[in-house]
Write a protein that holds these residues in place. Structure first.
Motif, PDB file in Angstrom:
ATOM      1  N   ASN A   1       0.809  -1.222   0.000  1.00 23.37           N
ATOM      2  CA  ASN A   1       0.000   0.000   0.000  1.00 23.37           C
ATOM      3  C   ASN A   1       0.842   1.272   0.000  1.00 23.37           C
ATOM      4  O   ASN A   1       0.307   2.362  -0.194  1.00 23.37           O
ATOM      5  CB  ASN A   1      -0.930   0.024   1.221  1.00 23.37           C
ATOM      6  CG  ASN A   1      -2.078  -0.962   1.102  1.00 23.37           C
ATOM      7  OD1 ASN A   1      -2.439  -1.386   0.000  1.00 23.37           O
ATOM      8  ND2 ASN A   1      -2.658  -1.343   2.233  1.00 23.37           N
ATOM      9  N   LEU A   2       2.140   1.139   0.227  1.00 26.16           N
ATOM     10  CA  LEU A   2       3.018   2.302   0.314  1.00 26.16           C
ATOM     11  C   LEU A   2       3.540   2.677  -1.071  1.00 26.16           C
ATOM     12  O   LEU A   2       4.171   1.853  -1.738  1.00 26.16           O
ATOM     13  CB  LEU A   2       4.195   2.005   1.247  1.00 26.16           C
ATOM     14  CG  LEU A   2       5.161   3.155   1.537  1.00 26.16           C
ATOM     15  CD1 LEU A   2       4.462   4.277   2.302  1.00 26.16           C
ATOM     16  CD2 LEU A   2       6.376   2.652   2.324  1.00 26.16           C
ATOM     17  N   PRO A   3       3.316   3.913  -1.527  1.00 25.30           N
ATOM     18  CA  PRO A   3       3.817   4.321  -2.849  1.00 25.30           C
ATOM     19  C   PRO A   3       5.342   4.380  -2.887  1.00 25.30           C
ATOM     20  O   PRO A   3       6.011   4.436  -1.842  1.00 25.30           O
ATOM     21  CB  PRO A   3       3.219   5.723  -3.038  1.00 25.30           C
ATOM     22  CG  PRO A   3       2.125   5.841  -2.030  1.00 25.30           C
ATOM     23  CD  PRO A   3       2.521   4.973  -0.881  1.00 25.30           C
ATOM     24  N   LEU A   4       5.886   4.394  -4.084  1.00 25.21           N
ATOM     25  CA  LEU A   4       7.337   4.479  -4.256  1.00 25.21           C
ATOM     26  C   LEU A   4       7.909   5.712  -3.563  1.00 25.21           C
ATOM     27  O   LEU A   4       9.000   5.665  -2.986  1.00 25.21           O
ATOM     28  CB  LEU A   4       7.674   4.511  -5.753  1.00 25.21           C
ATOM     29  CG  LEU A   4       9.148   4.654  -6.119  1.00 25.21           C
ATOM     30  CD1 LEU A   4       9.959   3.468  -5.609  1.00 25.21           C
ATOM     31  CD2 LEU A   4       9.308   4.795  -7.636  1.00 25.21           C
ATOM     32  N   GLY A   5       7.168   6.816  -3.587  1.00 25.25           N
ATOM     33  CA  GLY A   5       7.648   8.056  -2.983  1.00 25.25           C
ATOM     34  C   GLY A   5       7.443   8.156  -1.487  1.00 25.25           C
ATOM     35  O   GLY A   5       7.814   9.163  -0.871  1.00 25.25           O
TER      36      GLY A   5
END
Length: 305
Positions: A79-83
């Motif tokens: 669920n954590l974006p690349l950024g």
């Protein structure tokens, strides 16, 4: 005259041998291998944020790796974006992805790290890694940055107990939550502390990953984000490894067990076993045919005399 039945029997015998050897030479598929990717699937409810447990913005669902002759592909479903994400608990107000940490040594993480015997990949440009640039690193020593990124618990062991006390099931992908590979009395080392850069990486789009056969959905791993990257196969050693990953805060952790096979150099290409067997079979058939002709010629010569 020769005996054609003997040639037919020999041909049938050779074909049967080829089929049986071909079946033996096929590699066995591991339970987590699907469409050429090796998957580790994590518990879907063992991340935390604040007092919330399970299904949070730090939840990691799966980690996968695919090897070809010249590339290693890695994919993450979470669920954590690349950024990364904003966090009121982190010292700098931001939590990013940790680095991918490979261990080919056969030792536990703490021992391999102390000996700078790890490989690592920094793939997120905005995180708390100890190296300046994204890429592949050898001679890696790892460290944890969990406390600076807001985790309130004091160790992996406490983390696991907190998850269980909230009715959820902690796991670390291919490893159990209490696996001795990780030191339960500390937080998991989740970024590169130091290392030698040996190569670059390429980030991959969803279309790239799909064309490579990636399918987290096959395992019901349906996080909101899928991140992919590739690196040259030559940057990594051969053999068994444990690969792990966590966000900077260690609010979920996943590990994948796998093996990078030996890739023969281009100048020393080894023919496929089936090709060698095929040539052997042709030789046997040719020899049998030639033997039959010789016998037939001898019979004709004998009758002529």
């Amino acid at each position: 005259m020769g005996h054609p039945k003997n040639g037919t029997l020999l041909l049938a015998s050779v074909i049967a041998t080829l089929c049986s050897l071909s079946a033996i030479s096929k590699p066995a598929e591991a339970a987590s291998l699907y469409k050429g990717w090796n998957y580790a699937i994590d518990s879907f409810n063992d991340s935390i944020t604040g007092n919330n447990v399970g299904g949070t913005k730090y939840e990691i669902y799966g980690l996968a790796l695919k090897q070809t002759e010249d590339k290693v592909f890695i994919a993450i479903n979470a669920n954590l974006p690349l950024g990364g994400t904003q966090s009121n608990y982190a010292d700098d107000g931001h939590v990013g992805w940790g680095d991918l940490i490979f261990n080919f040594s056969g030792k536990n993480l703490s021992t391999a790290s102390a000996n700078s015997n790890l490989f690592g990949i920094r793939f997120a440009s905005k995180n708390d890694s100890g190296v300046a640039a994204t890429g592949v690193y050898s001679q890696v020593k790892a460290k944890t940055v969990a406390k600076a990124n807001g985790i309130a618990l004091d160790s992996l062991g406490e983390y696991n107990e907190w998850v269980k006390s909230n009715g959820k099931k902690p796991s670390i992908g291919d490893l159990g939550a209490n696996d001795p590979y990780f030191n339960q009395a500390t937080h998991v080392q989740n970024v590169i502390a130091s290392g030698k850069k040996v190569g670059d990486i390429n980030l991959l789009s969803a279309a790239n990953l799909s064309s490579l056969g990636l399918d987290f959905g096959h395992f019901d791993a349906n996080g909101s984000q899928t991140i992919g990257l590739s690196a040259d196969r030559s940057l990594f050693p051969d053999g068994n490894f444990i690969l792990h990953l966590a966000p900077d805060c260690d609010n979920d952790i996943i590990a994948l067990k796998g093996k990078l096979d030996i890739v023969p150099p281009e100048s020393a290409t080894v023919p496929e076993p089936s090709a060698v067997l095929g040539l052997t079979a042709m030789g046997l058939l040719f020899g049998s045919s030639q033997l039959g002709r010789n016998k037939q010629q001898k019979a004709l010569n004998s009758s002529a005399s």
